[in-house]
Design a protein around this motif. Structure first.
Motif, PDB file in Angstrom:
ATOM      1  N   ALA A  65       0.834  -1.211   0.000  1.00 35.63           N
ATOM      2  CA  ALA A  65       0.000   0.000   0.000  1.00 35.63           C
ATOM      3  C   ALA A  65       0.865   1.256   0.000  1.00 35.63           C
ATOM      4  CB  ALA A  65      -0.925  -0.015   1.221  1.00 35.63           C
ATOM      5  N   LEU A  66       1.914   1.255   0.788  1.00 31.17           N
ATOM      6  CA  LEU A  66       2.807   2.420   0.833  1.00 31.17           C
ATOM      7  C   LEU A  66       3.560   2.600  -0.483  1.00 31.17           C
ATOM      8  CD1 LEU A  66       4.204   1.981   4.453  1.00 31.17           C
ATOM      9  CD2 LEU A  66       2.833   3.905   3.628  1.00 31.17           C
ATOM     10  N   PHE A  67       4.079   1.509  -1.036  1.00 32.39           N
ATOM     11  CA  PHE A  67       4.792   1.606  -2.315  1.00 32.39           C
ATOM     12  C   PHE A  67       3.882   2.148  -3.411  1.00 32.39           C
ATOM     13  CE2 PHE A  67       7.632  -2.264  -1.070  1.00 32.39           C
ATOM     14  CZ  PHE A  67       8.391  -1.456  -0.246  1.00 32.39           C
ATOM     15  N   ALA A  68       2.621   1.680  -3.412  1.00 31.63           N
ATOM     16  CA  ALA A  68       1.679   2.088  -4.454  1.00 31.63           C
ATOM     17  C   ALA A  68       1.340   3.571  -4.360  1.00 31.63           C
ATOM     18  CB  ALA A  68       0.404   1.250  -4.370  1.00 31.63           C
ATOM     19  N   HIS A  69       1.191   4.079  -3.142  1.00 31.90           N
ATOM     20  CA  HIS A  69       0.706   5.453  -2.977  1.00 31.90           C
ATOM     21  C   HIS A  69       1.815   6.484  -2.785  1.00 31.90           C
ATOM     22  CE1 HIS A  69      -3.507   4.261  -2.879  1.00 31.90           C
ATOM     23  NE2 HIS A  69      -3.114   3.204  -2.192  1.00 31.90           N
ATOM     24  N   GLU A  70       2.973   6.022  -2.278  1.00 31.58           N
ATOM     25  CA  GLU A  70       4.061   6.974  -2.018  1.00 31.58           C
ATOM     26  C   GLU A  70       5.249   6.797  -2.957  1.00 31.58           C
ATOM     27  OE1 GLU A  70       3.526   9.286   0.162  1.00 31.58           O
ATOM     28  OE2 GLU A  70       1.687   8.437   1.015  1.00 31.58           O
ATOM     29  N   GLY A  71       5.393   5.605  -3.516  1.00 31.33           N
ATOM     30  CA  GLY A  71       6.560   5.308  -4.347  1.00 31.33           C
ATOM     31  C   GLY A  71       7.600   4.543  -3.547  1.00 31.33           C
ATOM     32  N   PHE A  72       8.239   3.582  -4.180  1.00 31.60           N
ATOM     33  CA  PHE A  72       9.193   2.706  -3.494  1.00 31.60           C
ATOM     34  C   PHE A  72      10.311   3.505  -2.836  1.00 31.60           C
ATOM     35  CE2 PHE A  72      13.196   0.285  -3.616  1.00 31.60           C
ATOM     36  CZ  PHE A  72      12.873  -0.754  -2.769  1.00 31.60           C
ATOM     37  N   HIS A  73      10.885   4.447  -3.563  1.00 35.14           N
ATOM     38  CA  HIS A  73      12.064   5.156  -3.051  1.00 35.14           C
ATOM     39  C   HIS A  73      11.717   6.119  -1.915  1.00 35.14           C
ATOM     40  CE1 HIS A  73      14.703   3.438  -6.036  1.00 35.14           C
ATOM     41  NE2 HIS A  73      13.843   3.761  -6.975  1.00 35.14           N
ATOM     42  N   ASP A  87      -9.270  -6.355  -8.239  1.00 37.49           N
ATOM     43  CA  ASP A  87      -9.337  -6.835  -6.859  1.00 37.49           C
ATOM     44  C   ASP A  87      -8.204  -6.288  -5.990  1.00 37.49           C
ATOM     45  OD1 ASP A  87     -11.617  -8.227  -7.367  1.00 37.49           O
ATOM     46  OD2 ASP A  87     -10.685 -10.219  -7.376  1.00 37.49           O
ATOM     47  N   ASP A  88      -7.042  -6.025  -6.593  1.00 40.37           N
ATOM     48  CA  ASP A  88      -5.909  -5.538  -5.802  1.00 40.37           C
ATOM     49  C   ASP A  88      -5.121  -4.510  -6.607  1.00 40.37           C
ATOM     50  OD1 ASP A  88      -3.948  -5.129  -3.945  1.00 40.37           O
ATOM     51  OD2 ASP A  88      -3.536  -7.251  -3.594  1.00 40.37           O
ATOM     52  N   PRO A  89      -5.690  -3.304  -6.778  1.00 42.67           N
ATOM     53  CA  PRO A  89      -5.020  -2.298  -7.609  1.00 42.67           C
ATOM     54  C   PRO A  89      -3.666  -1.863  -7.064  1.00 42.67           C
ATOM     55  CG  PRO A  89      -6.903  -1.349  -6.458  1.00 42.67           C
ATOM     56  CD  PRO A  89      -6.971  -2.827  -6.251  1.00 42.67           C
ATOM     57  N   ASP A  90      -3.484  -1.893  -5.742  1.00 42.07           N
ATOM     58  CA  ASP A  90      -2.192  -1.475  -5.189  1.00 42.07           C
ATOM     59  C   ASP A  90      -1.070  -2.386  -5.652  1.00 42.07           C
ATOM     60  OD1 ASP A  90      -3.282   0.672  -3.910  1.00 42.07           O
ATOM     61  OD2 ASP A  90      -3.221  -0.195  -1.890  1.00 42.07           O
ATOM     62  N   ILE A  91      -1.278  -3.701  -5.532  1.00 38.91           N
ATOM     63  CA  ILE A  91      -0.205  -4.609  -5.921  1.00 38.91           C
ATOM     64  C   ILE A  91       0.024  -4.563  -7.428  1.00 38.91           C
ATOM     65  CG2 ILE A  91      -1.631  -6.688  -6.157  1.00 38.91           C
ATOM     66  CD1 ILE A  91       2.027  -6.415  -4.915  1.00 38.91           C
ATOM     67  N   TYR A 111       3.416  -3.781  -9.191  1.00 36.94           N
ATOM     68  CA  TYR A 111       3.904  -4.776 -10.164  1.00 36.94           C
ATOM     69  C   TYR A 111       4.288  -4.114 -11.477  1.00 36.94           C
ATOM     70  CZ  TYR A 111       3.807  -9.222 -12.795  1.00 36.94           C
ATOM     71  OH  TYR A 111       4.128 -10.315 -13.560  1.00 36.94           O
ATOM     72  N   LEU A 112       3.513  -3.116 -11.890  1.00 38.17           N
ATOM     73  CA  LEU A 112       3.774  -2.466 -13.171  1.00 38.17           C
ATOM     74  C   LEU A 112       4.872  -1.411 -13.087  1.00 38.17           C
ATOM     75  CD1 LEU A 112       0.087  -2.043 -14.385  1.00 38.17           C
ATOM     76  CD2 LEU A 112       1.785  -3.651 -15.271  1.00 38.17           C
ATOM     77  N   SER A 113       5.066  -0.843 -11.891  1.00 38.49           N
ATOM     78  CA  SER A 113       6.021   0.269 -11.796  1.00 38.49           C
ATOM     79  C   SER A 113       7.268  -0.036 -10.979  1.00 38.49           C
ATOM     80  CB  SER A 113       5.324   1.490 -11.174  1.00 38.49           C
ATOM     81  OG  SER A 113       4.951   1.212  -9.830  1.00 38.49           O
ATOM     82  N   GLY A 114       7.240  -1.141 -10.219  1.00 39.29           N
ATOM     83  CA  GLY A 114       8.317  -1.350  -9.255  1.00 39.29           C
ATOM     84  C   GLY A 114       9.456  -2.233  -9.703  1.00 39.29           C
ATOM     85  N   THR A 115       9.367  -2.832 -10.874  1.00 37.90           N
ATOM     86  CA  THR A 115      10.402  -3.790 -11.266  1.00 37.90           C
ATOM     87  C   THR A 115      11.770  -3.132 -11.420  1.00 37.90           C
ATOM     88  OG1 THR A 115       9.732  -3.521 -13.573  1.00 37.90           O
ATOM     89  CG2 THR A 115       8.822  -5.398 -12.383  1.00 37.90           C
ATOM     90  N   GLY A 116      11.796  -1.857 -11.776  1.00 34.25           N
ATOM     91  CA  GLY A 116      13.075  -1.177 -11.957  1.00 34.25           C
ATOM     92  C   GLY A 116      13.862  -1.035 -10.670  1.00 34.25           C
ATOM     93  N   SER A 117      13.228  -1.282  -9.535  1.00 36.51           N
ATOM     94  CA  SER A 117      13.917  -1.163  -8.247  1.00 36.51           C
ATOM     95  C   SER A 117      14.423  -2.507  -7.733  1.00 36.51           C
ATOM     96  CB  SER A 117      12.962  -0.544  -7.206  1.00 36.51           C
ATOM     97  OG  SER A 117      12.528   0.734  -7.617  1.00 36.51           O
TER      98      SER A 117
END
Length: 201
Positions: free
Chosen positions: A36-44, A115-119, A123-129
């Motif tokens: 949830a945090l990664f989805a809304h705030e960004g991994f970094h 069903d799980d938009p956060d993940i 999944y779509l934006s976090g692979t680069g990390s």
């Protein structure tokens, strides 16, 4: 035919739901909070301290379950990749023709997204990390899934080459993800209709 020509189903009213229960296990709670945090705030932008605070733990408590923030991301992305792969077999089991297979694949993936938009966002934006070795392994699994979809695109549309079919699969998957992330109120049948239209032309 373009996406503007697609006959979308009437929106399905969704009854208001309570947030439901959260996992009791510490590891699962950490994963859910981190996604949830990664989805809304960004991994970094998210720290291990932020993740711990979301589940009532100090950073040291998070490190008892995961060696790093990157390890939490890796576990989340692999879980989603496995769900996406598993959905293929169940989707194909409901189909009798290549065209039905594409509708069923689009429907299954769209349901996962809705069903799980956060993940799905992560999944779509976090692979680069991800670390390079994990990224290569995840990409191999993703290619396997894309190739399976592309096989059914070619069976439904024999005029297409395999590379063209893979391009359409990527476009369909990205469209589903973009619709769900950009339109939080969208329902799975609408996403599936648009996604399948890309595959079927």
């Amino acid at each position: 035919m373009t996406l503007l020509d697609v006959d979308l189903p009437a929106p399905t009213p969704t009854p208001a739901e309570s947030p439901g229960l959260v996992p009791a296990g510490r590891r699962e709670s950490i994963l859910a909070a981190a996604v949830a945090l990664f989805a809304h705030e960004g991994f970094h932008e998210v720290t291990v301290e932020d993740i711990g605070a979301a589940v009532g733990l100090p950073a040291s408590g998070v490190y008892r379950h995961f060696s790093s923030k990157s390890a939490i991301l890796t576990a989340s992305l692999w879980r989603t990749a496995d769900r996406t792969t598993d959905a293929v077999a169940s989707a194909l089991a409901r189909a009798q023709t290549p065209e039905q297979a594409l509708f069923s694949l689009a429907s299954s993936y769209s349901t996962l997204c809705v069903d799980d938009p956060d993940i799905m966002s992560v999944y779509l934006s976090g692979t680069g990390s991800l670390p390079d070795d994990e990224l290569r392994a995840l990409r191999r699994q993703q290619r396997t899934t894309v190739d399976e979809w592309a096989t059914w695109v070619v069976r439904a549309r024999p005029d297409l080459t395999a590379p063209a079919a893979r391009f359409l699969v990527h476009a369909s998957l990205n469209l589903a993800g973009d619709l769900v992330i950009g339109r939080p109120d969208v329902d799975a049948p609408t996403v599936a209709a648009a996604s399948a239209a890309v595959l079927l032309g």
